[in-house]
Design a protein around this motif. Sequence first.
Motif, PDB file in Angstrom:
ATOM      1  N   ASP A  46       0.681  -0.808   0.050  1.00 38.79           N
ATOM      2  CA  ASP A  46      -0.296   0.287  -0.180  1.00 38.79           C
ATOM      3  C   ASP A  46       1.023   0.480  -0.371  1.00 38.79           C
ATOM      4  O   ASP A  46       0.340   1.581  -0.902  1.00 38.79           O
ATOM      5  CB  ASP A  46      -1.271   0.271   1.123  1.00 38.79           C
ATOM      6  CG  ASP A  46      -1.934  -1.230   1.757  1.00 38.79           C
ATOM      7  OD1 ASP A  46      -2.650  -1.452   0.184  1.00 38.79           O
ATOM      8  OD2 ASP A  46      -2.783  -1.752   2.154  1.00 38.79           O
ATOM      9  N   LYS A  97      -4.131  -5.633   8.133  1.00 42.08           N
ATOM     10  CA  LYS A  97      -2.938  -4.298   7.694  1.00 42.08           C
ATOM     11  C   LYS A  97      -1.967  -4.372   8.543  1.00 42.08           C
ATOM     12  O   LYS A  97      -1.318  -4.472   9.697  1.00 42.08           O
ATOM     13  CB  LYS A  97      -3.886  -2.523   7.760  1.00 42.08           C
ATOM     14  CG  LYS A  97      -5.034  -3.049   7.225  1.00 42.08           C
ATOM     15  CD  LYS A  97      -4.634  -2.827   5.626  1.00 42.08           C
ATOM     16  CE  LYS A  97      -5.938  -2.318   4.464  1.00 42.08           C
ATOM     17  NZ  LYS A  97      -6.107  -1.792   3.519  1.00 42.08           N
ATOM     18  N   ASN A 164      -4.989   1.430  14.895  1.00 41.97           N
ATOM     19  CA  ASN A 164      -5.615   2.804  14.743  1.00 41.97           C
ATOM     20  C   ASN A 164      -5.540   4.158  14.468  1.00 41.97           C
ATOM     21  O   ASN A 164      -3.854   4.123  15.645  1.00 41.97           O
ATOM     22  CB  ASN A 164      -6.615   2.819  15.552  1.00 41.97           C
ATOM     23  CG  ASN A 164      -7.556   1.797  14.930  1.00 41.97           C
ATOM     24  OD1 ASN A 164      -7.860   1.111  13.932  1.00 41.97           O
ATOM     25  ND2 ASN A 164      -8.767   0.878  16.191  1.00 41.97           N
ATOM     26  N   SER A 167      -1.813   5.875   8.559  1.00 41.43           N
ATOM     27  CA  SER A 167      -2.086   5.315   8.050  1.00 41.43           C
ATOM     28  C   SER A 167      -1.160   4.212   7.256  1.00 41.43           C
ATOM     29  O   SER A 167      -0.276   4.110   8.216  1.00 41.43           O
ATOM     30  CB  SER A 167      -2.441   6.129   6.505  1.00 41.43           C
ATOM     31  OG  SER A 167      -0.872   6.478   6.510  1.00 41.43           O
ATOM     32  N   ASP A 170       1.707   6.715   6.452  1.00 42.56           N
ATOM     33  CA  ASP A 170       2.239   6.750   7.754  1.00 42.56           C
ATOM     34  C   ASP A 170       3.487   5.643   8.426  1.00 42.56           C
ATOM     35  O   ASP A 170       4.449   5.234   8.975  1.00 42.56           O
ATOM     36  CB  ASP A 170       1.526   7.308   8.531  1.00 42.56           C
ATOM     37  CG  ASP A 170       0.520   8.398   8.511  1.00 42.56           C
ATOM     38  OD1 ASP A 170       0.846   9.375   8.256  1.00 42.56           O
ATOM     39  OD2 ASP A 170      -0.497   8.702   9.060  1.00 42.56           O
ATOM     40  N   LYS A 345       3.880  11.732  13.542  1.00 45.24           N
ATOM     41  CA  LYS A 345       4.098  11.563  11.916  1.00 45.24           C
ATOM     42  C   LYS A 345       4.584  12.076  11.480  1.00 45.24           C
ATOM     43  O   LYS A 345       5.474  13.261  12.149  1.00 45.24           O
ATOM     44  CB  LYS A 345       2.767  11.601  11.685  1.00 45.24           C
ATOM     45  CG  LYS A 345       1.546  11.737  11.962  1.00 45.24           C
ATOM     46  CD  LYS A 345       0.231  11.504  11.501  1.00 45.24           C
ATOM     47  CE  LYS A 345      -0.565  10.600  12.432  1.00 45.24           C
ATOM     48  NZ  LYS A 345      -2.011  10.523  11.566  1.00 45.24           N
ATOM     49  N   ASP A 374       2.431   5.702  -2.637  1.00 43.58           N
ATOM     50  CA  ASP A 374       1.654   5.986  -2.231  1.00 43.58           C
ATOM     51  C   ASP A 374       1.568   4.608  -3.443  1.00 43.58           C
ATOM     52  O   ASP A 374       0.744   5.622  -4.590  1.00 43.58           O
ATOM     53  CB  ASP A 374       1.016   7.047  -2.161  1.00 43.58           C
ATOM     54  CG  ASP A 374      -0.376   7.110  -1.379  1.00 43.58           C
ATOM     55  OD1 ASP A 374      -0.602   5.595  -1.557  1.00 43.58           O
ATOM     56  OD2 ASP A 374      -1.140   7.418  -0.927  1.00 43.58           O
TER      57      ASP A 374
END
Length: 379
Positions: A46, A97, A164, A167, A170, A345, A374
């Motif tokens: 991803d 993920k 959670n 992303s 990230d 981040k 990405d």
Amino acid sequence: MATVSDDNLPKFMRAQFLDAFNTPYVLRSVPIPTLGSPHEILIKVDAASYCHTDAVLAAGQMKPNPPSLPHIGCHEFAGTIVALPNGSLSTFKIGDKVGVPGRSFNPCGTCFECAAGPTPEDPDADPPGYSVYCAGALNNGISRPGGFSEYVIVDSRQLSPIPNGLSAVDTAVLMCAGVTIYNALKRCALRPGQRVGIIGCGGGLGHLGLQFATKMGLKVVGVDNADAPLQLARGIATGAKIIDSRVQNADDVAIELGNEDGKEERADMGLDSVVILPESQKAFDYGISLLRNHGRCVLVSFPERGFHISARDIVFRDISIVGSLVGSNKTSREVLKFAAEHQVKAVLRTFPLSRLNDLVVEYHKGEGGKLVIDMSLPD
């Protein structure tokens, strides 16, 4: 090996290949790889982050063991599990993920590194049977294919579930840059309230380190010597002191810190520990000069010609020097949880897979932060 897979899994994938050193990457279509051992998992990539080591590898400077060509790079990425082998030894399932570091793919499981497990000296080591230090293991994106592709096989023991709040983009930057600087800060062995310096604070590792160190409760000093990285560091370094080494010498900075701390003797002024990120001798010397007596220097960079180290600093000032290389899977999971909890981040820019060469051009401008592929972006 028979597999359990996503019903929509295609037969082919796109990947960026390095066909020769010091040449652009070439995008082409190849068959999706097949699973081997029960520890292996196929993920759909991803996000894939670009690291300084990717630049070193692409320049043919990965010594003494350069990769065989053609090669698919990237050793810090994140993705979604799409296939497992029958008889999988993993607790992960299709659809999970995960973040993926480079080290360590299919370690031997029996050498002294793999057999060691956690010790009082290294409580963060992984359980016996797996080690990121195994000399017999392969490494994603370095000695085997990595994340600059739509699909890649990984070792289930490498993986960290994405919590959670993070992303895939990230997470990707945390799987090498994040883990490496976080582990280096832990090797500083400091208590909240002590002083740490990060030399190269505006780069990919450095600006993450500013955030991690501040959230750890440390007093943070960041040092850099270029306008764009310094601007980036000042923009995110709440509570940290940012130093331009071009205009402030290390001795003056150490004295300033000592005065803030109420110290009276120069030998007791400065940092308790410093992390060296650049490959420059000047950066190394600057960091050592910032340390108070009995301070610790943690080396992350490894320039081809090494560093000149003053025996006088080691003998008369009792400066200790240690190295730090990425971190265990346990540490990788800790990093993601810490980053999600404290909103650490990276400052980053994203590119589609087809524009990896444009990303590389931007990287060599040296403007700091992180650059990431990405996979959700259109070509």
